[in-house]
Design a protein around this motif. Structure first.
Motif, short mmCIF file in Angstrom:
data_model
loop_
_atom_site.label_atom_id
_atom_site.label_comp_id
_atom_site.label_asym_id
_atom_site.label_seq_id
_atom_site.Cartn_x
_atom_site.Cartn_y
_atom_site.Cartn_z
N PHE A 67 35.74 22.81 24.90
CA PHE A 67 36.62 21.67 25.52
C PHE A 67 37.68 22.07 26.57
O PHE A 67 38.25 22.78 26.29
CB PHE A 67 36.89 20.56 24.44
CG PHE A 67 38.26 20.89 23.64
CD1 PHE A 67 39.36 20.43 24.22
CD2 PHE A 67 37.96 21.49 22.51
CE1 PHE A 67 40.39 20.62 23.50
CE2 PHE A 67 39.33 22.03 21.79
CZ PHE A 67 40.65 21.42 22.03
N LEU A 68 37.66 20.83 27.33
CA LEU A 68 39.03 21.30 28.24
C LEU A 68 39.77 19.95 28.10
O LEU A 68 39.22 18.93 27.99
CB LEU A 68 38.38 21.36 29.61
CG LEU A 68 39.67 21.43 30.62
CD1 LEU A 68 40.43 22.71 30.50
CD2 LEU A 68 38.92 21.54 31.94
N ALA A 69 41.08 20.18 28.19
CA ALA A 69 42.11 18.89 27.90
C ALA A 69 42.69 19.03 29.43
O ALA A 69 43.47 19.88 29.38
CB ALA A 69 42.60 18.89 26.64
N ALA A 70 42.72 18.05 30.15
CA ALA A 70 43.43 18.09 31.34
C ALA A 70 44.38 16.83 31.51
O ALA A 70 44.16 15.83 31.16
CB ALA A 70 42.40 18.09 32.48
N SER A 71 45.57 17.05 32.28
CA SER A 71 46.31 15.97 32.21
C SER A 71 47.26 16.21 33.64
O SER A 71 47.53 17.40 34.14
CB SER A 71 47.67 16.09 31.27
OG SER A 71 48.57 14.89 31.72
N GLY A 72 47.35 15.31 34.67
CA GLY A 72 47.87 15.42 35.78
C GLY A 72 47.07 15.83 36.99
O GLY A 72 45.70 16.13 36.58
N SER A 73 47.71 16.28 37.99
CA SER A 73 47.04 16.85 39.12
C SER A 73 47.93 17.84 39.77
O SER A 73 49.08 17.75 39.82
CB SER A 73 46.46 15.68 40.08
OG SER A 73 47.29 15.22 40.47
N GLY A 74 47.26 18.76 40.66
CA GLY A 74 48.24 19.62 41.51
C GLY A 74 48.81 20.66 40.53
O GLY A 74 48.27 21.22 39.58
N GLY A 75 49.77 21.10 41.06
CA GLY A 75 50.58 22.25 40.51
C GLY A 75 51.50 21.57 39.26
O GLY A 75 51.58 20.46 39.01
N PRO A 76 52.42 22.54 38.67
CA PRO A 76 53.02 22.31 37.56
C PRO A 76 54.35 21.41 38.19
O PRO A 76 54.63 21.25 39.24
CB PRO A 76 53.70 23.49 37.31
CG PRO A 76 53.14 24.80 38.08
CD PRO A 76 52.21 23.98 39.11
#
Length: 76
Positions: A67-76
């Motif tokens: 699985f992959l858990a993603a949050s936000g977008s773009g860079g840090p």
């Protein structure tokens, strides 16, 4: 944010959530699932991450427990 402030923020978060982190660790240990067969662990982790607002992608790369858990977008 400077390094010291970020470090203090991380330490504070870990201190504030120590019981939850320990409970999660204990649950994963007690599931004792073999590699690539972590079905209970994946359910627990993806439920927790989903509740925290992460977007979950399951069965990543053809692995039923990937699985992959993603949050936000773009860079840090």
């Amino acid at each position: 944010m400077n390094t010291n402030k970020a470090k203090q923020l991380a330490i504070s978060y870990l201190d504030d959530h120590a019981k939850s982190i320990a409970d999660l660790s204990d649950a994963i240990f007690y599931f004792a699932e073999p590699g690539l067969q972590e079905y209970e662990t994946v359910e627990l982790l993806t439920d927790l991450l989903g509740e925290a607002g992460f977007v979950i992608e399951r069965e990543l790369s053809g692995f039923p427990t990937g699985f992959l858990a993603a949050s936000g977008s773009g860079g840090p």
